[in-house]
Design a protein around this motif. Sequence first.
Motif, PDB file in Angstrom:
ATOM      1  N   ILE A 241      -4.667  51.881 -46.345  1.00  0.00           N
ATOM      2  CA  ILE A 241      -5.782  52.787 -46.660  1.00  0.00           C
ATOM      3  C   ILE A 241      -5.385  53.708 -47.810  1.00  0.00           C
ATOM      4  O   ILE A 241      -6.170  53.957 -48.728  1.00  0.00           O
ATOM      5  CB  ILE A 241      -6.226  53.577 -45.414  1.00  0.00           C
ATOM      6  N   GLY A 242      -4.152  54.187 -47.793  1.00  0.00           N
ATOM      7  CA  GLY A 242      -3.671  55.022 -48.895  1.00  0.00           C
ATOM      8  C   GLY A 242      -3.657  54.278 -50.212  1.00  0.00           C
ATOM      9  O   GLY A 242      -4.035  54.832 -51.260  1.00  0.00           O
TER      10      GLY A 242
ATOM     11  N   VAL B 166      -5.537  51.594 -51.050  1.00  0.00           N
ATOM     12  CA  VAL B 166      -6.923  51.356 -51.472  1.00  0.00           C
ATOM     13  C   VAL B 166      -7.524  52.643 -52.044  1.00  0.00           C
ATOM     14  O   VAL B 166      -8.201  52.626 -53.076  1.00  0.00           O
ATOM     15  CB  VAL B 166      -7.767  50.836 -50.278  1.00  0.00           C
ATOM     16  N   THR B 167      -7.241  53.756 -51.408  1.00  0.00           N
ATOM     17  CA  THR B 167      -7.765  55.038 -51.872  1.00  0.00           C
ATOM     18  C   THR B 167      -7.164  55.429 -53.221  1.00  0.00           C
ATOM     19  O   THR B 167      -7.851  56.035 -54.053  1.00  0.00           O
ATOM     20  CB  THR B 167      -7.525  56.123 -50.805  1.00  0.00           C
ATOM     21  N   ALA B 168      -5.901  55.065 -53.462  1.00  0.00           N
ATOM     22  CA  ALA B 168      -5.282  55.343 -54.767  1.00  0.00           C
ATOM     23  C   ALA B 168      -6.064  54.635 -55.872  1.00  0.00           C
ATOM     24  O   ALA B 168      -6.342  55.224 -56.923  1.00  0.00           O
ATOM     25  CB  ALA B 168      -3.818  54.907 -54.775  1.00  0.00           C
ATOM     26  N   PHE B 169      -6.439  53.381 -55.626  1.00  0.00           N
ATOM     27  CA  PHE B 169      -7.247  52.652 -56.603  1.00  0.00           C
ATOM     28  C   PHE B 169      -8.582  53.373 -56.825  1.00  0.00           C
ATOM     29  O   PHE B 169      -8.990  53.623 -57.954  1.00  0.00           O
ATOM     30  CB  PHE B 169      -7.514  51.210 -56.149  1.00  0.00           C
ATOM     31  N   THR B 170      -9.265  53.685 -55.734  1.00  0.00           N
ATOM     32  CA  THR B 170     -10.579  54.312 -55.839  1.00  0.00           C
ATOM     33  C   THR B 170     -10.489  55.665 -56.541  1.00  0.00           C
ATOM     34  O   THR B 170     -11.356  56.013 -57.346  1.00  0.00           O
ATOM     35  CB  THR B 170     -11.225  54.483 -54.446  1.00  0.00           C
ATOM     36  N   PHE B 171      -9.434  56.415 -56.258  1.00  0.00           N
ATOM     37  CA  PHE B 171      -9.243  57.716 -56.900  1.00  0.00           C
ATOM     38  C   PHE B 171      -9.109  57.542 -58.415  1.00  0.00           C
ATOM     39  O   PHE B 171      -9.755  58.248 -59.192  1.00  0.00           O
ATOM     40  CB  PHE B 171      -8.009  58.417 -56.313  1.00  0.00           C
ATOM     41  N   GLY B 172      -8.275  56.591 -58.842  1.00  0.00           N
ATOM     42  CA  GLY B 172      -8.122  56.325 -60.279  1.00  0.00           C
ATOM     43  C   GLY B 172      -9.432  55.885 -60.905  1.00  0.00           C
ATOM     44  O   GLY B 172      -9.811  56.339 -61.992  1.00  0.00           O
ATOM     45  N   HIS B 173     -10.138  55.015 -60.225  1.00  0.00           N
ATOM     46  CA  HIS B 173     -11.431  54.504 -60.677  1.00  0.00           C
ATOM     47  C   HIS B 173     -12.413  55.657 -60.848  1.00  0.00           C
ATOM     48  O   HIS B 173     -13.125  55.751 -61.856  1.00  0.00           O
ATOM     49  CB  HIS B 173     -11.933  53.508 -59.625  1.00  0.00           C
ATOM     50  N   CYS B 174     -12.428  56.550 -59.885  1.00  0.00           N
ATOM     51  CA  CYS B 174     -13.336  57.697 -59.895  1.00  0.00           C
ATOM     52  C   CYS B 174     -13.035  58.639 -61.063  1.00  0.00           C
ATOM     53  O   CYS B 174     -13.949  59.109 -61.749  1.00  0.00           O
ATOM     54  CB  CYS B 174     -13.230  58.438 -58.572  1.00  0.00           C
TER      55      CYS B 174
ATOM     56  N   GLN C 102     -13.809  47.483 -50.507  1.00  0.00           N
ATOM     57  CA  GLN C 102     -12.381  47.142 -50.546  1.00  0.00           C
ATOM     58  C   GLN C 102     -11.793  47.112 -49.144  1.00  0.00           C
ATOM     59  O   GLN C 102     -11.011  46.215 -48.809  1.00  0.00           O
ATOM     60  CB  GLN C 102     -11.610  48.152 -51.399  1.00  0.00           C
ATOM     61  N   LEU C 103     -12.159  48.076 -48.319  1.00  0.00           N
ATOM     62  CA  LEU C 103     -11.645  48.096 -46.943  1.00  0.00           C
ATOM     63  C   LEU C 103     -12.147  46.890 -46.156  1.00  0.00           C
ATOM     64  O   LEU C 103     -11.418  46.342 -45.319  1.00  0.00           O
ATOM     65  CB  LEU C 103     -12.019  49.404 -46.253  1.00  0.00           C
TER      66      LEU C 103
END
Length: 190
Positions: A43-44, A46-54, A148-149
Motif C-alpha cells: 500500500i505504501g 502504490v501510494t508513493a506512485f500516486t503521490f508522485g503522479h498527483c 492500482q490496489l
Amino acid sequence: MTDFWFYLKEGIIHILDLDGLDHFYFILSFCILFSFKDWKKIIGLVTAFTFGHCITLFLSGLELVTINADTIELLIPITILLSCINNFYVLLKDKQSKQQLVITYIILLIFGLIHGLGFSNYIKMMLFDDESIVLPLLGFNVGIELAQLLIVTGLLIVLSVFQLLLKSKMRSVRLAINTIIFVLVVMMML
C-alpha cells in the motif's frame, strides 16, 4: 461533488485501460517481490506512485512544469526497466534489504512523477477554462489509487496460487515474470 466522481471514474479507467499496459507492467514489476503478508509495504508503494503522479499533475495543471511529451514517453518505460533491474538484484541476492525497499519506493515515486507529466495534457483538455484543478485532480488520483490496489490484489492472489503450487520454485517464477516484463517493455520502447 459530481465532478469528483467523474474524475474518480476517469482515474480508474486510466489505470485499467488495456492501451496503457505500462501501468500493469509497472505494478506487476514491483508486486512480484511481495506477498499478502507484505500488504502494508505494498500500500505504501502504490501510494508513493500516486503521490508522485498527483504532484506533477497538479504542477503541470497549473502550468508550472512542462516537459516534452516524447521525452516523457521514453522515460516511462525506462522507469519500468529500472524496477525490473532492481528486482533482478533483489531476486538474485535472494533477500530484500531495507535499503533496497527504499530504492523501490524511490523508483515508484519517480515513476509517478514522470507518468503524471505524461498524462498532464489529457487532464488539461478535460478541464473547463474556469474550473479549479483541485477537485478533479483529487478525484482522478483517488481513482488511480483504487484501480492500482485492485490490480495489486489480483496479482497477489495469482502469486499466492503460484506459491501454493510451486513453493520451492517461487524465486524462479519471480525471475521469469520479471524477465518477461523486461523484454515486453524493451519491445514497447522499440
